[in-house]
Scaffold this motif. Structure first.
Motif, mmCIF file in Angstrom:
data_model
loop_
_atom_site.group_PDB
_atom_site.id
_atom_site.type_symbol
_atom_site.label_atom_id
_atom_site.label_comp_id
_atom_site.label_asym_id
_atom_site.label_seq_id
_atom_site.Cartn_x
_atom_site.Cartn_y
_atom_site.Cartn_z
ATOM 1 N N LYS A 140 0.834 -1.205 0.000
ATOM 2 C CA LYS A 140 0.000 0.000 0.000
ATOM 3 C C LYS A 140 0.867 1.254 0.000
ATOM 4 N N LEU A 141 1.926 1.254 0.804
ATOM 5 C CA LEU A 141 2.851 2.379 0.841
ATOM 6 C C LEU A 141 3.521 2.565 -0.520
ATOM 7 N N HIS A 142 3.954 1.476 -1.118
ATOM 8 C CA HIS A 142 4.598 1.527 -2.436
ATOM 9 C C HIS A 142 3.653 2.122 -3.475
ATOM 10 N N ASP A 143 2.402 1.666 -3.471
ATOM 11 C CA ASP A 143 1.422 2.184 -4.429
ATOM 12 C C ASP A 143 1.166 3.671 -4.216
ATOM 13 N N ALA A 144 1.068 4.090 -2.946
ATOM 14 C CA ALA A 144 0.827 5.505 -2.656
ATOM 15 C C ALA A 144 1.995 6.369 -3.131
ATOM 16 N N ILE A 145 3.205 5.939 -2.845
ATOM 17 C CA ILE A 145 4.388 6.698 -3.261
ATOM 18 C C ILE A 145 4.495 6.734 -4.778
ATOM 19 N N LEU A 146 4.173 5.616 -5.430
ATOM 20 C CA LEU A 146 4.238 5.562 -6.878
ATOM 21 C C LEU A 146 3.247 6.535 -7.506
#
Length: 112
Positions: free
Chosen positions: A77-83
């Motif tokens: 979820k963090l990766h998707d948000a940052i992306l």
């Protein structure tokens, strides 16, 4: 008639179930067979409760698996948000750069 494909959750559940069955069978065979002979262990030979170590290890590994899976979801979820944020910032940067170039060309045309 078309066959509907199984949902990803169902596919994951079936794969997990098959893995558990195969792993249990292999573990049981390796544990019970020693050089072709069936290993028999008497509870009195174990000397108390050390035989519970494997049970405690199994419970710990199952709990660890759930914790790792939950943390992996949080990381995803963090990766998707940052992306998505990085993509938005990149688009803003490109729009600003394009606008600056257009303004520069407009000013240049007016002066000449």
């Amino acid at each position: 008639m078309e066959m509907r494909s199984q949902s990803p959750v169902m596919q994951y559940t079936v794969k997990t179930f098959i893995f558990i069955i195969v792993f249990t069978l292999i573990f049981t065979c390796v544990r019970l067979v020693d050089d072709g002979n069936l290993v028999t262990v008497q509870m009195e030979e174990l000397g108390g409760i050390p035989w519970l170590y494997s049970v405690i290890g199994l419970v710990f590994s199952i709990l660890s698996g759930f914790i790792i899976q939950k943390q992996w979801e949080n990381w995803q979820k963090l990766h998707d948000a940052i992306l998505s944020e990085a993509s938005s910032l990149n688009k803003i940067w490109l729009m600003a750069k394009k606008r600056v170039i257009r303004q520069y060309r407009t000013r240049r045309k007016i002066r000449f």
